[in-house]
Design a protein around this motif. Structure first.
Motif, PDB file in Angstrom:
ATOM      1  N   TYR A  33       0.840  -1.200   0.000  1.00 32.40           N
ATOM      2  CA  TYR A  33       0.000   0.000   0.000  1.00 32.40           C
ATOM      3  C   TYR A  33       0.878   1.254   0.000  1.00 32.40           C
ATOM      4  CZ  TYR A  33      -2.683  -3.668   2.398  1.00 32.40           C
ATOM      5  OH  TYR A  33      -3.265  -4.864   2.763  1.00 32.40           O
ATOM      6  N   TYR A  35       0.477   5.418   0.945  1.00 32.09           N
ATOM      7  CA  TYR A  35      -0.308   6.472   1.558  1.00 32.09           C
ATOM      8  C   TYR A  35       0.477   7.777   1.464  1.00 32.09           C
ATOM      9  CZ  TYR A  35      -3.135   2.846   3.886  1.00 32.09           C
ATOM     10  OH  TYR A  35      -3.955   1.767   4.161  1.00 32.09           O
ATOM     11  N   GLN A  37       0.929  11.503   3.552  1.00 28.12           N
ATOM     12  CA  GLN A  37       0.625  12.224   4.782  1.00 28.12           C
ATOM     13  C   GLN A  37       1.081  13.663   4.646  1.00 28.12           C
ATOM     14  OE1 GLN A  37       2.428  10.604   8.352  1.00 28.12           O
ATOM     15  NE2 GLN A  37       0.973  11.643   9.672  1.00 28.12           N
ATOM     16  N   GLY A  40       0.267  17.898   9.348  1.00 26.26           N
ATOM     17  CA  GLY A  40      -0.871  18.060  10.244  1.00 26.26           C
ATOM     18  C   GLY A  40      -2.064  17.186   9.938  1.00 26.26           C
ATOM     19  N   GLN A  41      -1.876  16.255   9.021  1.00 23.04           N
ATOM     20  CA  GLN A  41      -2.981  15.367   8.633  1.00 23.04           C
ATOM     21  C   GLN A  41      -2.621  13.906   8.889  1.00 23.04           C
ATOM     22  OE1 GLN A  41      -5.944  16.635   7.485  1.00 23.04           O
ATOM     23  NE2 GLN A  41      -4.998  18.605   7.949  1.00 23.04           N
ATOM     24  N   GLY A  42      -3.638  13.065   8.866  1.00 19.22           N
ATOM     25  CA  GLY A  42      -3.382  11.641   8.918  1.00 19.22           C
ATOM     26  C   GLY A  42      -3.056  11.128   7.526  1.00 19.22           C
ATOM     27  N   PRO A  43      -2.481   9.950   7.437  1.00 19.76           N
ATOM     28  CA  PRO A  43      -2.181   9.378   6.124  1.00 19.76           C
ATOM     29  C   PRO A  43      -3.443   9.184   5.287  1.00 19.76           C
ATOM     30  CG  PRO A  43      -1.039   8.181   7.868  1.00 19.76           C
ATOM     31  CD  PRO A  43      -2.006   9.097   8.536  1.00 19.76           C
ATOM     32  N   PHE A  45      -4.915   7.182   1.823  1.00 22.39           N
ATOM     33  CA  PHE A  45      -4.683   6.061   0.921  1.00 22.39           C
ATOM     34  C   PHE A  45      -4.471   6.533  -0.509  1.00 22.39           C
ATOM     35  CE2 PHE A  45      -5.207   1.842  -0.772  1.00 22.39           C
ATOM     36  CZ  PHE A  45      -5.928   1.988  -1.950  1.00 22.39           C
ATOM     37  N   TYR A  48      -3.238   0.366  -3.771  1.00 20.07           N
ATOM     38  CA  TYR A  48      -3.026  -0.944  -3.158  1.00 20.07           C
ATOM     39  C   TYR A  48      -2.672  -1.950  -4.242  1.00 20.07           C
ATOM     40  CZ  TYR A  48      -5.051  -5.548  -1.950  1.00 20.07           C
ATOM     41  OH  TYR A  48      -5.290  -6.881  -1.795  1.00 20.07           O
ATOM     42  N   SER A  58      -7.763   4.002  -6.487  1.00 20.66           N
ATOM     43  CA  SER A  58      -8.747   5.069  -6.391  1.00 20.66           C
ATOM     44  C   SER A  58      -8.267   6.287  -5.610  1.00 20.66           C
ATOM     45  CB  SER A  58     -10.034   4.532  -5.751  1.00 20.66           C
ATOM     46  OG  SER A  58      -9.769   4.052  -4.443  1.00 20.66           O
ATOM     47  N   LEU A  91       4.176   7.317   2.559  1.00 18.28           N
ATOM     48  CA  LEU A  91       4.327   6.118   3.380  1.00 18.28           C
ATOM     49  C   LEU A  91       3.991   4.869   2.571  1.00 18.28           C
ATOM     50  CD1 LEU A  91       2.470   7.427   6.546  1.00 18.28           C
ATOM     51  CD2 LEU A  91       4.926   7.101   6.340  1.00 18.28           C
ATOM     52  N   GLN A 102      -1.378  -4.054   8.489  1.00 19.14           N
ATOM     53  CA  GLN A 102      -0.459  -3.337   7.620  1.00 19.14           C
ATOM     54  C   GLN A 102       0.735  -2.831   8.436  1.00 19.14           C
ATOM     55  OE1 GLN A 102      -2.408  -0.419   5.091  1.00 19.14           O
ATOM     56  NE2 GLN A 102      -4.231  -1.688   4.906  1.00 19.14           N
ATOM     57  N   PHE A 104       4.049  -0.424   8.412  1.00 13.97           N
ATOM     58  CA  PHE A 104       4.462   0.776   7.701  1.00 13.97           C
ATOM     59  C   PHE A 104       5.977   0.964   7.708  1.00 13.97           C
ATOM     60  CE2 PHE A 104       0.662   3.217   6.613  1.00 13.97           C
ATOM     61  CZ  PHE A 104      -0.315   2.472   7.260  1.00 13.97           C
ATOM     62  N   GLY A 105       6.466   1.547   6.637  1.00 18.30           N
ATOM     63  CA  GLY A 105       7.844   1.988   6.561  1.00 18.30           C
ATOM     64  C   GLY A 105       7.988   3.379   7.174  1.00 18.30           C
ATOM     65  N   PRO A 106       9.224   3.910   7.229  1.00 13.73           N
ATOM     66  CA  PRO A 106       9.475   5.212   7.859  1.00 13.73           C
ATOM     67  C   PRO A 106       9.051   6.391   7.001  1.00 13.73           C
ATOM     68  CG  PRO A 106      11.505   4.305   7.026  1.00 13.73           C
ATOM     69  CD  PRO A 106      10.480   3.247   6.823  1.00 13.73           C
TER      70      PRO A 106
END
Lengths: 113, 114
Positions: A33, A35, A37, A40-43, A45, A48, A58, A91, A102, A104-106
């Motif tokens: 996957y 993503y 970011q 100040g926001q979340g990741p 999508f 995939y 999408s 990400l 899932q 996640f990488g750095p």
């Protein structure tokens, strides 16, 4: 074992340039996957992969963004004609199967000047 | 589409005090909920998840969360925090599109001071 790795960790580019971001998933994970970011926001999508194919793209914001996973392992996210608004942390995550956790990488921090 | 709300952008707390980080989600037929933690310059790490069964979920590092369907909440708690818990915490839900799309909240920064 080794986790998800992403290269480069930081990338600075100029508006209009082309960039490639690489993701090495955990060995044996079939699902991958991407993503994005923003500050100040979340990741959010993007795309995939199940194996080599993009099962759901999408979340890609427009046709400047493209991703591949030719051998079902390493994936590359490609951004053409970069814009300042593309600046964000990208990400990558992988999982053994689609329904598994899932990992996640750095991330790659992209800055478009 | 699913959505997640984390009302608190920042939560300051003293070491050894209890903490609760709030998360509310939009309702759907099937809900799968997650809490991830992000330490500085590191990737997201899964703290805990709710898929089904007991509504009280225990995770790593002493954290737990309770799924409350009637209030559409999944608050994260820890009875006694450490300095090392200072990080960004993200609540996430699986989207209607299936297991591939995690939908994240905007995050809560937990600041633990001595």
């Amino acid at each position: 074992g080794a986790g998800v790795s992403q290269t480069p960790s930081n990338k600075v580019t100029e508006k209009g340039k082309y960039v490639e971001l690489r993701c090495d998933p955990i060995s044996g994970h079939t699902a991958l996957y991407w993503y994005r970011q923003s500050l100040g926001q979340g990741p959010e999508f993007l795309i995939y992969f199940q194996g080599t194919g993009a099962a759901d793209d999408s979340g890609l914001p427009n046709d400047r963004f493209f991703a591949v996973r030719p051998e079902g392992s390493v994936s590359t996210l490609k951004i053409q004609r970069t814009e300042r608004g593309d600046s964000a942390v990208y990400l990558c995550a992988s999982s053994y199967r689609r329904e598994e956790t899932q990992y996640f990488g750095p991330g790659t921090r992209l800055l478009v000047l | 589409a699913q959505s997640v709300t984390q009302l608190d952008s920042q939560v300051p707390v003293f070491e050894e005090a209890p903490v609760e980080l709030r998360c509310n989600y939009s309702s759907s037929v099937s809900v799968y909920l997650f809490w991830y933690v992000q330490y500085p310059n590191q990737g997201l790490q899964l703290l805990l998840k709710y898929l089904s069964g007991s509504t009280l979920v225990k995770g790593i590092n002493g954290f737990e969360a309770e799924f409350n369907k009637s209030q559409t909440s999944f608050h994260l708690r820890k009875p006694s925090v450490h300095i090392s818990d200072t990080a960004e915490y993200f609540c996430a839900v699986i989207s209607d599109g299936g297991f591939q799309k995690l939908v994240f909240g905007t995050g809560t920064r937990l600041l633990v001071s001595p």
